[in-house]
Write a protein that holds these residues in place. Structure first.
Motif, PDB file in Angstrom:
ATOM      1  N   ARG A  32       9.378   3.384   7.010  1.00  0.00           N
ATOM      2  CA  ARG A  32      10.143   2.892   5.857  1.00  0.00           C
ATOM      3  C   ARG A  32      11.572   2.683   6.359  1.00  0.00           C
ATOM      4  N   LEU A  34      15.486   0.784   6.475  1.00  0.00           N
ATOM      5  CA  LEU A  34      16.615   0.139   5.807  1.00  0.00           C
ATOM      6  C   LEU A  34      17.554  -0.431   6.855  1.00  0.00           C
ATOM      7  N   THR A  78      20.016   2.096  -4.537  1.00  0.00           N
ATOM      8  CA  THR A  78      18.745   1.574  -5.043  1.00  0.00           C
ATOM      9  C   THR A  78      18.937   0.357  -5.946  1.00  0.00           C
ATOM     10  N   TRP A  81      20.011  -2.852  -2.920  1.00  0.00           N
ATOM     11  CA  TRP A  81      19.334  -3.311  -1.699  1.00  0.00           C
ATOM     12  C   TRP A  81      18.283  -4.364  -1.999  1.00  0.00           C
ATOM     13  N   ASP A  83      14.627  -5.992  -1.044  1.00  0.00           N
ATOM     14  CA  ASP A  83      13.329  -5.650  -0.471  1.00  0.00           C
ATOM     15  C   ASP A  83      12.819  -6.838   0.343  1.00  0.00           C
ATOM     16  N   ARG A  84      12.701  -6.653   1.657  1.00  0.00           N
ATOM     17  CA  ARG A  84      12.236  -7.715   2.548  1.00  0.00           C
ATOM     18  C   ARG A  84      10.857  -7.393   3.130  1.00  0.00           C
ATOM     19  N   THR A  85      10.142  -6.479   2.480  1.00  0.00           N
ATOM     20  CA  THR A  85       8.825  -6.085   2.965  1.00  0.00           C
ATOM     21  C   THR A  85       7.865  -7.264   3.009  1.00  0.00           C
ATOM     22  N   THR A  96       7.810  -0.400   5.199  1.00  0.00           N
ATOM     23  CA  THR A  96       8.642  -1.189   4.294  1.00  0.00           C
ATOM     24  C   THR A  96       9.923  -1.587   5.004  1.00  0.00           C
ATOM     25  N   HIS A  98      13.851  -2.908   3.990  1.00  0.00           N
ATOM     26  CA  HIS A  98      14.875  -3.202   2.994  1.00  0.00           C
ATOM     27  C   HIS A  98      16.202  -3.512   3.690  1.00  0.00           C
TER      28      HIS A  98
END
Length: 297
Positions: A32, A34, A78, A81, A83-85, A96, A98
């Motif tokens: 996961r 970032l 939260t 950000w 989400d580029r998943t 994931t 982000h």
């Protein structure tokens, strides 16, 4: 959560491409992840297909969030950000991905405010990231290619710092200067932040058959300067830079080709160092002579 900062005082060495491809490799391996774009030029965001445009999107810029926090207002990460998943959707079992996106005007204003408030504000990003630690296994920070309050903030936010170099003398000097700066972070933050220098990635390298004297000298110079080079260097490959135009890192776009394999190998070497004592780190050997390397010129 492990926080990495990719940093160097020399621009144009491929720091952003290393950032987004390393981060994407972690996500492809199930992490996961970032990505934090702390550079006002916003290149990491562009490499992941995000460009903040218009007043509405400014509220989601990291620069705006930093300003708010520095002025006593809480803005949860939260809420901002991206989400580029979706970039990973073709791969099974992925993690994931982000992004905390940058924007020039708001990030420049944040930089000025951090500078104005002095060293006590340097840990601001680290504190914000720790509040979101339950969401991520890894954070990878892209930093400005210069000495500034933003680069100091990035180093303070990191658990580990990686420098990037290319086979040119100014790049070696910039990487060495950054290595030295890491040593002072703990003192300058009164012990709150204590990043570990992890090593240097040689980017845009050539295969041994094309090495020239300068590249041999740079490779040896990284060892002489105590930069702890990783065994895996990143070869020159137009596919890595071309991927920027598609908003998709090369490690995703060319996962089964050389870029994907190179960054995956680098990722494993980086993670190995986070669990090993420095004396056990594997590094390339010194090249004793140009003739031994089989290079000319």
């Amino acid at each position: 959560m492990k926080v990495f900062a990719l940093a160097t005082q020399k621009g144009g060495v491929g720091k952003t491409s290393t950032t987004v491809n390393f981060a994407s490799s972690l996500a492809l391996a199930g992490g996961r992840v970032l990505v934090v774009d702390l550079d006002p030029q916003s290149q990491a965001g562009a490499a992941l297909g995000v460009n903040i445009i218009g007043e509405e999107q400014l509220a989601r810029s990291l620069g705006w969030a930093l300003q708010a926090r520095l002025q006593g207002m809480r803005m949860p990460l939260t809420d901002i950000w991206f989400d580029r998943t979706e970039l990973l959707e073709e791969f099974g079992g992925q993690g994931t991905l982000h992004l905390l996106a940058s924007e020039e005007s708001t990030m420049t204003a944040a930089q000025d405010l951090i500078h104005k408030k002095g060293f006590q504000s340097t840990p601001i990003l680290r504190r914000m990231l720790l509040e979101a630690a339950e969401h991520f296994d890894f954070v990878v920070i892209d930093t400005p290619p210069a000495v500034s309050s933003l680069s100091a903030t990035a180093l303070a936010a990191a658990d580990y710092v990686i420098t990037v170099c290319i086979p040119e003398y100014p790049a070696l000097k910039g990487a060495a200067a950054t290595r030295g700066t890491v040593r002072y972070v703990k003192d300058r933050t009164n012990g709150e932040c204590d990043p570990q220098y992890l090593g240097v990635v040689l980017n845009r390298s050539n295969p041994p058959s094309k090495w020239k004297t300068q590249e041999v000298n740079i490779r040896n110079g990284m060892l002489d300067a105590g930069l702890n080079p990783f065994q895996r260097d990143v070869r020159t490959d137009n596919r890595i830079s071309d991927s920027f135009a598609y908003g998709m890192p090369a490690v995703i776009r060319y996962a089964s080709h050389a870029p994907g394999k190179i960054y995956a190998e680098l990722m494993h070497q980086v993670l190995a160092r986070t669990t090993q004592a420095e004396e056990k780190w594997e590094m390339p050997g010194r090249i004793e002579s140009v003739e031994d390397a089989g290079v000319v010129g």
